[in-house]
Design a protein around this motif. Structure first.
Motif, PDB file in Angstrom:
ATOM      1  N   ASN A   1      10.290   4.306  -2.271  1.00  0.00           N
ATOM      2  CA  ASN A   1       9.968   5.229  -3.352  1.00  0.00           C
ATOM      3  C   ASN A   1      11.121   6.168  -3.680  1.00  0.00           C
ATOM      4  OD1 ASN A   1       7.073   4.714  -4.058  1.00  0.00           O
ATOM      5  ND2 ASN A   1       6.862   4.980  -1.859  1.00  0.00           N
ATOM      6  N   LYS A   2      12.291   5.872  -3.118  1.00  0.00           N
ATOM      7  CA  LYS A   2      13.505   6.675  -3.348  1.00  0.00           C
ATOM      8  C   LYS A   2      13.254   8.155  -3.037  1.00  0.00           C
ATOM      9  CE  LYS A   2      15.565   3.233  -6.062  1.00  0.00           C
ATOM     10  NZ  LYS A   2      14.580   2.279  -5.544  1.00  0.00           N
TER      11      LYS A   2
ATOM     12  N   ARG B   1      -0.525   2.721  -6.208  1.00  0.00           N
ATOM     13  CA  ARG B   1      -0.563   2.677  -4.744  1.00  0.00           C
ATOM     14  C   ARG B   1       0.301   3.768  -4.126  1.00  0.00           C
ATOM     15  NH1 ARG B   1       0.647  -3.301  -5.436  1.00  0.00           N
ATOM     16  NH2 ARG B   1      -1.331  -4.082  -6.249  1.00  0.00           N
ATOM     17  N   ARG B   2       1.306   4.225  -4.858  1.00  0.00           N
ATOM     18  CA  ARG B   2       2.114   5.349  -4.386  1.00  0.00           C
ATOM     19  C   ARG B   2       1.225   6.583  -4.249  1.00  0.00           C
ATOM     20  NH1 ARG B   2       3.613   9.425  -3.941  1.00  0.00           N
ATOM     21  NH2 ARG B   2       5.043  10.372  -5.408  1.00  0.00           N
TER      22      ARG B   2
ATOM     23  N   ALA C   1       0.819  -1.211   0.000  1.00  0.00           N
ATOM     24  CA  ALA C   1       0.000   0.000   0.000  1.00  0.00           C
ATOM     25  C   ALA C   1       0.855   1.263   0.000  1.00  0.00           C
ATOM     26  CB  ALA C   1      -0.943   0.002   1.200  1.00  0.00           C
ATOM     27  N   LEU C   2       2.147   1.122   0.372  1.00  0.00           N
ATOM     28  CA  LEU C   2       3.040   2.275   0.353  1.00  0.00           C
ATOM     29  C   LEU C   2       3.759   2.404  -0.980  1.00  0.00           C
ATOM     30  CD1 LEU C   2       4.469   1.967   3.946  1.00  0.00           C
ATOM     31  CD2 LEU C   2       3.113   3.853   3.065  1.00  0.00           C
ATOM     32  N   GLY C   3       3.402   1.554  -1.927  1.00  0.00           N
ATOM     33  CA  GLY C   3       4.023   1.660  -3.244  1.00  0.00           C
ATOM     34  C   GLY C   3       5.271   0.808  -3.385  1.00  0.00           C
TER      35      GLY C   3
ATOM     36  N   THR D   1       7.470  -2.471  -4.356  1.00  0.00           N
ATOM     37  CA  THR D   1       7.365  -3.537  -5.345  1.00  0.00           C
ATOM     38  C   THR D   1       7.375  -4.874  -4.618  1.00  0.00           C
ATOM     39  OG1 THR D   1       9.744  -3.753  -5.544  1.00  0.00           O
ATOM     40  CG2 THR D   1       8.684  -2.179  -7.017  1.00  0.00           C
ATOM     41  N   ARG D   2       7.157  -5.918  -5.378  1.00  0.00           N
ATOM     42  CA  ARG D   2       7.126  -7.240  -4.776  1.00  0.00           C
ATOM     43  C   ARG D   2       8.474  -7.596  -4.162  1.00  0.00           C
ATOM     44  NH1 ARG D   2       3.536 -12.052  -6.498  1.00  0.00           N
ATOM     45  NH2 ARG D   2       2.422 -10.516  -7.705  1.00  0.00           N
ATOM     46  N   TRP D   3       9.535  -7.324  -4.916  1.00  0.00           N
ATOM     47  CA  TRP D   3      10.861  -7.678  -4.401  1.00  0.00           C
ATOM     48  C   TRP D   3      11.218  -6.832  -3.182  1.00  0.00           C
ATOM     49  CZ3 TRP D   3      14.029 -11.096  -3.329  1.00  0.00           C
ATOM     50  CH2 TRP D   3      15.354 -10.830  -3.018  1.00  0.00           C
ATOM     51  N   GLN D   4      10.846  -5.542  -3.188  1.00  0.00           N
ATOM     52  CA  GLN D   4      11.096  -4.709  -2.004  1.00  0.00           C
ATOM     53  C   GLN D   4      10.365  -5.279  -0.795  1.00  0.00           C
ATOM     54  OE1 GLN D   4       9.775  -1.017  -3.702  1.00  0.00           O
ATOM     55  NE2 GLN D   4      11.843  -0.218  -3.927  1.00  0.00           N
TER      56      GLN D   4
END
Lengths: 304, 292
Positions: free
Chosen positions: B145-146, B117-118, A194-196, A198-201
């Motif tokens: 999100n860098k 979602r960002r 939900a925070l954006g 990615t899957r790997w992150q």
């Protein structure tokens, strides 16, 4: 009931009598006894094995263990040690860990986090991993002999042994890692996505760190099994008599369980004692590895 | 289903359910420039062959709080999750109809859900802080999100102040987030969400695990957040919808001819209208407590 109808309720003496009466509950007692009996059987065999090995090998548990087989081995049996087997075990198990841990953990991540288990091929994959865990180790030995030693041509070497032992314990590593990954609450993943992320992150920063204790425990137990394994290695050249230490991945080798097996077959009493001492050494190594597993679990299960 | 007569009419009729409750502090903008941030057109959500909810058409207006209410199983949380593609995480879930965000179909083939979602963040029913420090919870979204360039400490403070949590945690930022109370954890989850500066915040029953005092704090916070963010909240609590929201969507679950339950949107209108003068009998039954 012992009490009669009383507008003020039962007397305290009656209540006390009811609450403190000793009741015999046969099912409870029987079940508890059965549990203790099962535990006792397991412990009894372990203690018997230890007692046997320690009494027989006691006076060989000294610096002589750290010797190699002398030339003229029968006449100097009292000086023989198992150094080359110890080194062989270290080489084979290190390489096994290097092969099966990354492979097993990554496969578990795929199955838990990436695979869509509504797809038939992913379910087939799962089923087969469970099956692989039940394949007799000698069958892996045959596969190693035919495919890895001969067709691929790695021969009777440390590398062949490590590849075969990796295949052997891989299902255990995968299953243990999957359990650990699955135990990470779904809400953590959702929060991350939900925070954006990615899957790997999400996997590398949230799921894996939370799953490390379970993965480590399962992996070390799997490696303990690999250390004690003899059957497939008998087919893979470990049984060859050698008196030198392995020095590369393509060296000939022997390992502790194989050496024990070899020594037991010898008629000399000195070799029998040496075998007992080697058994004690194996047990100590296994105990140490399991202790590490427990330590890792407690150390990294840092409840934030 | 009923729309406001003029979909562009954003005049808010202040709800008057409980006397003495002043509703929206001046924060929210009620201007006529309010084109929808998100617009749903005939949206249905499926789980495999099962149509969980259907017939959902409604706008979500900028800097307003839109509430979704209705009985359990009416599909309101399902619809909420479809707004930032969290449903993608459930195997077999799919969305038909159009969910558009500033006119872009969120389910178009080339849309990256990560980017969605960002911009459209989410706060969950049960507070779910990461098992890390308070500080790390807030910086996680910045890192992935860098956005953690240089002034991370300031961004953390900003986010925690924005979630009305700073004063309570400023001296223990490096301690575990799990040691906070439930209400503080939920505000930390809000802080974590606003740290990445989304445009929209979705809240899925954010107070259902909290006591009334913690609930009050979150509701106050929502009023403040509405000045800068667009909020969609799912709630079981009708008084909460009446207290915090500008507009309300009422969902219900109905059996179809084959006896299968589907959720559907019954009525969408200004919150005041829904609670004082609902157009649909089912809405009226629900808000007056005559429902199930």
């Amino acid at each position: 009931m012992t009490t009669t109808t009383n507008p003020r309720g039962p007397s305290s003496a009656d209540v006390r009598a009811e609450l403190t009466r000793r009741r015999f509950r046969p099912a409870e007692t029987a079940f508890k006894l059965a549990l203790q009996a099962c535990l006792a059987i397991g412990l009894a065999f372990l203690v018997a094995l230890l007692a046997f090995a320690v009494t027989k090998g006691w006076h060989r548990l000294d610096a002589r263990l750290w010797e190699n087989m002398p030339t003229g081995r029968v006449s100097r049996a009292g000086e023989a040690g198992v150094q080359s087997a110890i080194w062989g075990t270290v080489w084979v198990i290190s390489l096994t860990a290097a092969i099966c841990l990354p492979t097993g953990v990554l496969a578990a991540i795929y199955l838990e986090e990436y695979a869509d288990n509504t797809r038939w091929y992913n379910r087939l994959l799962e089923l087969n991993i469970q099956n692989l865990a039940g394949v007799p180790s000698i069958v892996f030995g045959i596969l190693g002999l035919g495919l890895i030693a001969r067709v691929i041509g790695l021969g009777f070497t440390v590398a062949t042994a490590a590849v075969v032992l990796s295949l052997l314990v891989l299902p255990t590593v995968i299953i243990a890692s999957r359990e650990a990954i699955r135990a990470v609450p779904q809400s953590i993943r959702h929060a991350s996505y939900a925070l954006g992320a990615t899957r790997w992150q999400t996997v590398s920063r949230q799921v894996l760190p939370a799953a490390v204790p379970g993965i480590a425990t399962g992996s070390i137990l799997a490696l303990s099994r690999a250390i004690g394994e003899a059957a497939p290695l008998i087919l893979l050249g470990a049984v060859t008599f050698i008196r030198f230490n392995p020095d590369s991945l393509l060296s000939a080798y022997t390992t502790l369980p194989i050496q024990i097996y070899n020594l037991i077959k010898e008629p000399q009493a000195e070799f029998q004692e040496l075998a007992a001492a080697a058994i004690v050494l194996m047990l100590v190594v296994l105990l140490a590895m399991n202790s590490i597993a427990i330590f890792v679990r407690n150390r990294f299960t840092k409840r934030w | 289903m009923t729309y406001p007569e003029d979909p562009m009419d954003t005049t808010i009729v202040p709800p008057r359910l409980s006397a003495g409750l002043s509703l929206h502090p001046s924060g929210a903008t009620h201007g006529g420039e309010n084109t929808p941030v998100i617009d749903l057109a005939d949206v249905a959500v499926w789980y495999g062959d099962y149509q969980a909810v259907r017939g959902v058409s409604m706008p979500v207006a900028r800097n307003q709080i839109t509430a979704m209410i209705g009985p359990s199983g009416c599909g309101k949380s399902t619809v909420l999750r479809s707004l930032n593609r969290m449903n993608d995480l459930i195997g077999g879930a799919r969305v038909t109809g159009v969910v558009s965000y500033h006119g872009q179909d969120l389910y178009a083939r080339d849309v990256d859900p990560i980017e969605v979602r960002r911009r459209i963040g989410m706060v969950f029913q049960k507070p779910n802080p990461f098992p890390k420090s308070i500080y790390d919870n807030v910086t996680y979204g910045l890192k992935v999100n860098k956005m953690d360039t240089g002034r991370t400490d300031d961004l953390v403070e900003q986010a925690l102040r924005g979630a009305a949590l700073w004063d309570e945690v400023k001296d223990k930022l490096k301690t575990s987030a799990l040691a906070l109370s439930g209400g503080q954890q939920q505000r930390l989850c809000i802080a974590r969400t606003i740290a990445v500066r989304p445009e929209v915040i979705l809240m899925d029953e954010p107070c259902s695990a909290l006591d009334p005092i913690a609930t009050g704090k979150i509701e106050d916070l929502m009023h403040e957040l509405a000045a800068s963010y667009t909020i969609v909240i799912v709630t079981h609590n009708m008084q909460q919808a009446a207290r915090v929201s500008h507009r309300t969507a009422f969902f219900t679950a109905e059996l179809d001819d084959a006896g299968v339950r589907h959720g559907r949107l019954v009525e969408f209108n200004d919150t005041g209208r829904i609670f004082t003068n609902p157009a649909d009998k089912r809405t009226e039954d629900y808000i007056t407590g005559r429902f199930g």
